[in-house]
Scaffold this active site. Structure first.
Site, short mmCIF file in Angstrom:
data_model
loop_
_atom_site.label_atom_id
_atom_site.label_comp_id
_atom_site.label_asym_id
_atom_site.label_seq_id
_atom_site.Cartn_x
_atom_site.Cartn_y
_atom_site.Cartn_z
N CYS A 1 0.88 -1.21 -0.15
CA CYS A 1 0.01 0.09 0.12
C CYS A 1 0.89 1.37 0.09
O CYS A 1 2.28 1.05 0.10
CB CYS A 1 -0.77 0.06 1.18
SG CYS A 1 -1.82 -1.55 1.59
N TRP B 1 -3.59 -1.94 -1.40
CA TRP B 1 -3.86 -3.04 -2.06
C TRP B 1 -4.18 -4.10 -1.12
O TRP B 1 -3.38 -4.54 0.01
CB TRP B 1 -2.37 -3.49 -2.68
CG TRP B 1 -2.15 -4.62 -3.59
CD1 TRP B 1 -2.46 -4.58 -4.90
CD2 TRP B 1 -1.96 -6.04 -3.20
NE1 TRP B 1 -2.46 -5.90 -5.53
CE2 TRP B 1 -1.99 -6.75 -4.44
CE3 TRP B 1 -1.68 -6.54 -2.27
CZ2 TRP B 1 -1.83 -7.99 -4.46
CZ3 TRP B 1 -1.33 -7.93 -2.21
CH2 TRP B 1 -1.57 -8.70 -3.42
N LYS C 1 2.92 -2.35 -7.64
CA LYS C 1 4.25 -2.06 -7.97
C LYS C 1 5.16 -2.66 -7.06
O LYS C 1 6.28 -3.42 -7.44
CB LYS C 1 4.61 -0.85 -8.46
CG LYS C 1 6.00 -0.58 -9.18
CD LYS C 1 6.09 0.46 -10.21
CE LYS C 1 7.35 0.44 -10.83
NZ LYS C 1 7.44 -0.64 -11.99
N GLU D 1 10.01 -12.28 -20.61
CA GLU D 1 9.80 -10.87 -20.14
C GLU D 1 8.57 -10.27 -21.22
O GLU D 1 7.85 -9.65 -20.71
CB GLU D 1 11.00 -9.92 -20.42
CG GLU D 1 10.79 -8.44 -20.19
CD GLU D 1 10.31 -8.17 -18.73
OE1 GLU D 1 10.07 -9.06 -17.82
OE2 GLU D 1 9.80 -7.23 -18.33
N LYS E 1 4.86 -9.09 -19.89
CA LYS E 1 4.60 -7.64 -19.96
C LYS E 1 3.40 -7.70 -20.70
O LYS E 1 2.25 -7.10 -20.23
CB LYS E 1 5.29 -6.99 -21.04
CG LYS E 1 6.66 -6.49 -20.47
CD LYS E 1 6.61 -5.21 -19.65
CE LYS E 1 6.54 -5.90 -18.41
NZ LYS E 1 7.87 -5.62 -17.51
N GLU F 1 0.26 -9.21 -18.14
CA GLU F 1 0.14 -8.42 -16.84
C GLU F 1 -0.58 -7.03 -17.20
O GLU F 1 -1.58 -6.58 -16.46
CB GLU F 1 1.37 -7.94 -16.15
CG GLU F 1 2.25 -7.05 -16.55
CD GLU F 1 3.32 -6.77 -15.83
OE1 GLU F 1 3.34 -6.76 -14.56
OE2 GLU F 1 4.55 -6.60 -16.37
N ARG G 1 1.35 1.80 -5.90
CA ARG G 1 1.59 0.77 -4.84
C ARG G 1 0.20 -0.17 -4.69
O ARG G 1 0.48 -0.97 -3.89
CB ARG G 1 2.16 1.35 -3.70
CG ARG G 1 3.34 2.20 -3.75
CD ARG G 1 3.75 2.62 -2.51
NE ARG G 1 4.42 2.00 -1.82
CZ ARG G 1 5.46 1.42 -1.72
NH1 ARG G 1 6.46 1.95 -2.54
NH2 ARG G 1 5.65 0.49 -0.54
N HIS H 1 7.99 -30.73 -26.84
CA HIS H 1 7.82 -31.56 -25.74
C HIS H 1 6.41 -31.23 -25.07
O HIS H 1 6.39 -31.56 -23.72
CB HIS H 1 8.91 -31.35 -24.76
CG HIS H 1 10.22 -31.68 -25.49
ND1 HIS H 1 10.79 -33.05 -25.69
CD2 HIS H 1 11.28 -30.80 -25.87
CE1 HIS H 1 11.91 -32.91 -26.18
NE2 HIS H 1 11.97 -31.59 -26.44
N ASN I 1 0.82 0.29 5.93
CA ASN I 1 1.45 -0.63 4.87
C ASN I 1 2.16 -1.76 5.52
O ASN I 1 3.04 -1.59 6.28
CB ASN I 1 2.37 0.16 4.01
CG ASN I 1 2.80 -0.66 2.86
OD1 ASN I 1 2.40 -1.78 2.58
ND2 ASN I 1 4.27 -0.13 2.59
N GLY I 2 1.72 -3.08 4.95
CA GLY I 2 2.39 -4.19 5.67
C GLY I 2 1.22 -5.40 5.91
O GLY I 2 -0.02 -4.92 5.68
C1 F6R Z 1 6.58 -6.74 -13.97
C2 F6R Z 1 7.09 -6.08 -12.78
C3 F6R Z 1 7.30 -6.95 -11.44
C4 F6R Z 1 8.61 -6.90 -10.98
C5 F6R Z 1 8.64 -7.83 -9.49
C6 F6R Z 1 9.95 -7.39 -8.53
O1 F6R Z 1 6.52 -5.72 -14.86
O2 F6R Z 1 7.54 -5.05 -12.75
O3 F6R Z 1 7.20 -8.38 -11.99
O4 F6R Z 1 9.72 -7.12 -11.66
O5 F6R Z 1 7.64 -7.36 -8.85
O6 F6R Z 1 10.17 -6.33 -8.09
P1 F6R Z 1 11.54 -5.51 -7.81
O7 F6R Z 1 12.36 -5.40 -9.03
O8 F6R Z 1 11.07 -4.18 -7.44
O9 F6R Z 1 12.00 -6.25 -6.86
#
Ligand code: F6R
Length: 606
Positions: free
Chosen positions: A2, A75, A601, A479, A483, A486, A27, A502, A101-102
């Site tokens: 959060c 969140w 994030k 990746e 992308k 998500e 967040r 396979h 937050n937590g």
């Molecule tokens: C995807 C994304 C997440 C972060 C993951 C790790 O686009 O951003 O998969 O890469 O949550 O986050 P960090 O790098 O902040 O540890």
């Protein structure tokens, strides 16, 4: 996961609480709320949905003066994302309000004890118990009551607390969740990250676990839970406030992809000269780098993918073992070998990902050598690792990581090349030349955005997608799929090209397109066979290939061309293309690209 924000000072206005929240909304965005002290009471407003909903509720009051306020964007962990579970939470009297937050792990046990002693609960959250605990200990000094209450909590928290009875004071504390404090003239600011504080000051205090802070109109005071004063030095953060704004772009993600050429320039500045790398951050580790035999990279999500690119890069060059571990798995592994020829690398854009942080703590307890790669100065991982290399990408607000991935790749290439240097293994000159021309190559890639959008239009309606690649471009494919899934909610899956036969090929038909990373490198022919196999199952195929590939059109439905560069650097060069493709698909589908559903994030819970 959060965002919390709080202000103390004489000249603040209510709208600032909402502006602060907007910067933290990445967040978590299930609900938002504020509490402020006015006319001898704590006024609370909270609402499920985005900060914009709250803003609307308050549009005629944004210029009201306040001295003290707290705010929260959520969140959800405990309790549904509805109005009642939204923060701030209050005690039975409604005179104490808390944002958090937590996660409080012992909340059930504490809740029962508080109910037994007569407290009345309104929400399903773990946070509400904090407000009641503080009430339980309150005897006219909110700082003292918070200090006593938090000693009873187990789990992770960063909290902000206000009381109607002490109208010019905010109390905050941290145990495991990020918290930053800015000192202003006649007050101060708290926030879960740097960005909302930049507008007030660039001098910031990074709160440590075990800190409890009082901010009033005269001072910012840090103590430990036992009343001992903690002396802190502020750190200067040179990020521009505008870096955390959209500046005319439709989405932060688009803006952040556009910033990538600059991110590369900054990450390279001062670090390469005449084919030699200088990574000052680890210059003391020359001896370690010389003898290093094993590298364990630990990360999550996109950061895990950059770690995978690093593994393939080093494996091409040196006979050392690079293992890349998902941090949420690694932290629970019972047995693993390491010695003084092992380096542990923790990659985290935010520097706060809990699983990565706990893995780091585990390794430190066992005496391993730890290096962090991160974007956020002052973040917990960077403060706890022995050494850190910053990627200096500036704030990344879009939930999907883009420019930070590119920054991580640059730093990891430099780290790999430094290890090669230390071991007297030479990298070809084209590698360095191409690395330095990467900003220009990225500028060109950005010019292809419209062309990529045209291709995206043809595929935006599909429900499934498969990405395939080999070697260093296998993580590129991973990746790309991450992308796409998500931000567009398309079921995008990924396989190493050789794995298709396979099992996964059974999925393919005309409704299941394939995105192939197929540069003209040493495995080109193998990839080409894979594409032909997918086409034989009627799957449509988009090839991302180098512009020296003159036959790509004969076996692909659509082709995106990239220039040729050193094979080592192809995963780096492919990054903006896969990002732009996902971005355009999500935008065409009309989705909120920056705030995908169910995500946040910064993942500061397990
Ligand atoms: C995807 C994304 C997440 C972060 C993951 C790790 O686009 O951003 O998969 O890469 O949550 O986050 P960090 O790098 O902040 O540890």
């Amino acid at each position: 996961m959060c965002g919390i924000f709080g202000i103390v000072g004489k000249k603040h206005r209510l709208g600032e609480l909402i502006d602060g929240l907007k910067k933290l909304e990445y967040r978590g965005y299930d609900s938002a709320g504020i509490a402020y002290v006015a006319n001898g009471r704590v006024d609370v407003a909270k609402q499920s949905g985005r900060v914009a909903v709250l803003e609307k509720m308050y549009e005629d009051r944004t210029s009201t003066f306040i001295n003290v306020g707290i705010a929260h964007t959520r969140w959800a962990t405990h309790g549904n994302p509805n109005d009642i579970n939204a923060h701030p939470h209050t005690d039975c009297t409604g005179r104490i309000a808390v944002v958090h937050n937590g996660i409080i792990e012992n909340f059930n046990e504490l809740k029962q004890q508080l109910i037994d002693s007569g407290h009345f609960f309104k929400s399903d959250t773990d946070t509400e118990i904090i407000a009641h605990l503080i009430e339980e200990y309150y005897g006219g000094d909110i700082f003292d009551a918070v200090k006593k209450a938090i000693k009873r909590l187990r789990g992770a928290f960063a909290i902000g607390v206000v009381s109607a009875d002490e109208p010019d004071k905010l109390v905050a504390a941290r145990e495991g969740s990020p918290l930053i404090v800015g000192k202003t003239e006649g007050g101060g600011i708290i926030a879960s990250d740097i960005t909302p504080i930049l507008k007030y000051t660039k001098e910031m205090y990074f709160v440590d676990d075990g800190d409890i802070i009082e901010i009033n109109l005269n001072e910012v005071r840090f103590e430990d839970y036992y009343g001992k004063r903690r002396q802190k030095e502020p750190q200067r953060i040179d990020w521009e406030e505008t870096a955390a704004e959209k500046s005319g772009y439709k989405f932060f993600m688009e803006k952040e992809i556009t910033e990538e050429p600059d991110v590369i320039k900054k990450a390279l500045t001062g670090r390469i000269s005449e084919g030699k790398i200088r990574l000052d951050e680890i210059s003391e580790w020359q001896e370690l780098l010389k003898k290093i035999k094993t590298i364990k990279v630990i990360a999550a999500g996109t950061s895990y993918h950059s770690g995978m690119v690093f593994k393939y890069f080093l494996n091409e060059l040196l006979p050392i073992s690079v293992e890349v571990e998902i941090s949420s798995e690694f932290r629970y592994m019972r047995q693993w070998e390491y010695d003084d020829e092992t380096l542990f690398v923790f990659i985290s854009q935010s520097g706060e990902t809990l699983d990565t942080l706990e893995s780091l703590r585990l390794v430190k307890r066992l005496g391993g050598k730890t290096l962090a790669i991160s974007n956020v100065v002052g973040s917990t991982i960077t403060r706890e690792a022995e050494k850190t290399i910053f990627i200096n990408a500036g704030p990344e607000i879009g939930v999907a990581s883009t420019k930070a991935y590119v920054g991580q790749l640059i730093v990891l290439y430099l780290l790999g090349a430094t290890i090669c240097q230390a071991k007297n293994c030479s990298l070809e000159t084209t590698f360095f030349q191409d690395l330095q021309r990467m900003p220009q190559l990225y500028e060109n890639a950005l010019k292809q955005s419209d062309e990529i959008r045209e291709i995206a239009k043809k595929y935006a309606h599909f429900l499934h997608f498969m990405y395939i690649g080999r070697k260093g471009n296998y993580p590129t494919a991973m990746e790309g799929a991450l992308k796409l899934k998500e931000i567009s909610y398309i079921n995008a899956t990924c396989y190493a090209g050789g794995e298709l036969k396979h099992g996964p090929i059974a999925l393919l038909d005309s409704e299941f397109p394939v995105f192939v990373i197929i540069p003209k490198d040493d495995l080109y022919q193998k990839m080409k066979s894979n594409v032909i196999e997918t086409r034989a199952r009627n799957a449509r195929c988009i090839s991302l290939t180098t512009n020296d590939n003159h036959e790509a059109k004969t076996f692909s439905d659509d082709v995106i061309y990239i220039p040729h560069c050193s094979d080592h650097l192809l995963p780096l060069l492919c990054a903006p293309y896969i990002q732009l493709f996902a971005y355009h698909i999500a935008d065409i589908r009309g989705l909120d690209v920056d705030k995908p559903r169910n995500l946040a994030k910064s993942v500061t819970v397990e």
